[in-house]
Design a protein around this motif. Structure first.
Motif, PDB file in Angstrom:
ATOM      1  N   LEU A  33      36.818 -79.195  20.266  1.00  0.00           N
ATOM      2  CA  LEU A  33      38.049 -79.692  19.622  1.00  0.00           C
ATOM      3  C   LEU A  33      38.017 -80.681  18.594  1.00  0.00           C
ATOM      4  O   LEU A  33      38.044 -80.805  17.127  1.00  0.00           O
ATOM      5  CB  LEU A  33      39.873 -79.562  19.868  1.00  0.00           C
ATOM      6  N   TYR A  36      35.541 -79.641  15.296  1.00  0.00           N
ATOM      7  CA  TYR A  36      36.116 -79.596  14.738  1.00  0.00           C
ATOM      8  C   TYR A  36      36.738 -80.563  13.300  1.00  0.00           C
ATOM      9  O   TYR A  36      37.286 -80.317  12.165  1.00  0.00           O
ATOM     10  CB  TYR A  36      36.734 -78.175  14.926  1.00  0.00           C
ATOM     11  N   TYR A  41      38.487 -79.711  10.204  1.00  0.00           N
ATOM     12  CA  TYR A  41      39.093 -77.991   9.952  1.00  0.00           C
ATOM     13  C   TYR A  41      40.355 -77.880  10.511  1.00  0.00           C
ATOM     14  O   TYR A  41      40.264 -78.581  11.418  1.00  0.00           O
ATOM     15  CB  TYR A  41      38.083 -77.021  11.378  1.00  0.00           C
ATOM     16  N   ALA A  43      41.275 -76.865  13.864  1.00  0.00           N
ATOM     17  CA  ALA A  43      40.696 -75.425  15.057  1.00  0.00           C
ATOM     18  C   ALA A  43      42.499 -75.840  16.160  1.00  0.00           C
ATOM     19  O   ALA A  43      43.149 -76.955  15.972  1.00  0.00           O
ATOM     20  CB  ALA A  43      39.762 -76.470  15.374  1.00  0.00           C
ATOM     21  N   ILE A  51      38.355 -72.465  21.756  1.00  0.00           N
ATOM     22  CA  ILE A  51      38.746 -73.323  20.229  1.00  0.00           C
ATOM     23  C   ILE A  51      38.828 -72.160  19.685  1.00  0.00           C
ATOM     24  O   ILE A  51      38.022 -71.410  18.988  1.00  0.00           O
ATOM     25  CB  ILE A  51      37.724 -74.622  20.074  1.00  0.00           C
ATOM     26  N   VAL A  53      39.438 -71.202  15.273  1.00  0.00           N
ATOM     27  CA  VAL A  53      39.280 -72.367  14.092  1.00  0.00           C
ATOM     28  C   VAL A  53      39.153 -71.242  12.662  1.00  0.00           C
ATOM     29  O   VAL A  53      38.291 -70.142  13.028  1.00  0.00           O
ATOM     30  CB  VAL A  53      38.156 -73.401  13.728  1.00  0.00           C
ATOM     31  N   HIS A 221      34.965 -68.875  17.596  1.00  0.00           N
ATOM     32  CA  HIS A 221      35.870 -69.048  18.588  1.00  0.00           C
ATOM     33  C   HIS A 221      35.120 -69.407  19.499  1.00  0.00           C
ATOM     34  O   HIS A 221      34.081 -68.726  19.913  1.00  0.00           O
ATOM     35  CB  HIS A 221      36.097 -67.800  18.749  1.00  0.00           C
TER      36      HIS A 221
END
Length: 354
Positions: A33, A36, A41, A43, A51, A53, A221
């Motif tokens: 996480l 990202y 992002y 996320a 996770i 995003v 994902h």
């Protein structure tokens, strides 16, 4: 080695260093996480602990499914063990998490995570493991009933072990033993599927840094229950028309894929992947001059299939870097990682050069 390749490799090594057998993935999820978010992002953690995003915005619908939103999936849960009992010597009997095979886990170092937060080290051994003492050593089948975790603590009884705070239900994580050779081979437990998590992070980095804007909306994902079959069965947006699992590509007798290639799976134990998706992946690989193989996997299931079994109406496909010795001490290659990344770029209408 270019920047994206270096990034994918470093992320893979970092994620491999974080214990995350299926059902015990929070520490790895926290790291992914954060990775990202460092890329810029938004996320989010799913309720399951995965996770999710969106790495490229785009139209929610399209006349052609090949232009509609796509979900890329990889999983960060791995194989492992759970304490199912403590024997009279204070040693731990295990139940497998996922397909952890005792035949190739013998003499592996491991860590035991207690509910109180303490972590103890040990080794997964055959009972009576001294070959100079055990006359049946060579003839004993390696099964969970015949093996135990020997703790690196001075315990001699069940009560001694319980006094450490160890109990039934505690998680046992096996040492990945990650190494990358000068010739480019990546050797580790749990390349299935942390190598693909590194690849998806690399693809997300590529989109952010190059400001590429594919025509399709692209979700990613990172699932956490793939090894027990339901990782990809939830958190699928309603607008998704296609799921592409990025997982381990099989290498072994009867298959054509090598560790340096990206494998495109045409069929596995769950049945054929969507014909048009497989065909489009092959065409993208050929056009981009990606080194690839097409194979049928005899004993395999993917997050994409879990999504279809949940009832979603979508196309599905499966690709991955070639991995040898699956569910054991696995081996892939930097070129296999690069070819998987290049196929993602080509398939999702990116430029056709690494």
């Amino acid at each position: 080695m270019n920047d994206i390749t270096s990034y994918m490799l470093e992320q893979t090594k970092k994620i491999l260093s974080i214990d995350s057998p299926t059902g015990f993935t929070a520490h790895a999820a926290e790291y992914v996480l954060g990775a990202y978010k460092k890329l810029g992002y938004d996320a989010k953690l799913t309720n399951k602990g995965g996770i999710f995003v969106c790495v490229n915005d785009g139209p929610d619908q399209a006349d052609d499914p090949a232009d509609a939103p796509i979900l890329l999936e990889a999983h960060m849960d791995t194989l492992g063990g759970m304490v199912c009992s403590i024997n009279e010597k204070g040693r731990l009997m295990l139940s497998a998490l996922g397909g952890m095979n005792p035949n190739n886990a013998e003499a592996e170092n491991c860590r035991v995570y207690t509910r109180s937060g303490k972590v103890y080290s040990g080794t997964f051994q055959l009972k009576n493991a001294s070959i100079h003492v055990n006359g049946s050593y060579n003839d004993t089948a390696r099964s969970y009933d015949a093996m135990e975790v020997v703790l690196d603590e001075p315990v001699e009884s069940k009560a001694d072990t319980e006094a450490l705070g160890i109990m039934t239900g505690d998680i046992v994580c096996f040492d990945p033993r990650t190494t990358v050779t000068e010739s480019g081979y990546i050797k580790s437990r749990f390349l299935d599927d942390k190598l693909s998590v590194g690849i998806l992070l690399g693809f997300a980095k590529y989109l952010k840094e190059t400001a590429k804007k594919p025509a399709r909306k692209i979700y990613q994902h990172i699932t956490v229950f793939e090894e027990v079959g339901h990782g990809g069965s939830a958190s699928i947006p309603a607008d998704v028309a296609e799921i592409l699992a990025v997982d381990m590509g099989c290498v072994g007798d009867g298959l054509s894929c090598k560790e340096t290639q990206v494998s495109i799976c045409a069929k596995d134990s769950g049945g054929p992947y969507h014909y048009d998706v497989v065909s489009a992946l092959i065409e993208a690989a050929r056009t981009a001059k990606v080194d690839f193989a097409v194979d049928v996997y005899p004993h395999y299931g993917s997050d994409a299939e879990a999504g279809l079994r949940s009832g979603i109406d979508c196309r599905h496909g499966l690709i991955g870097s070639g991995v040898y010795a699956s569910h054991g001490y696995e081996r892939s290659h930097v070129k296999g990682m690069e070819n998987t990344f290049r196929l993602l770029k080509a398939y999702l209408n990116q430029d056709y050069h690494a």
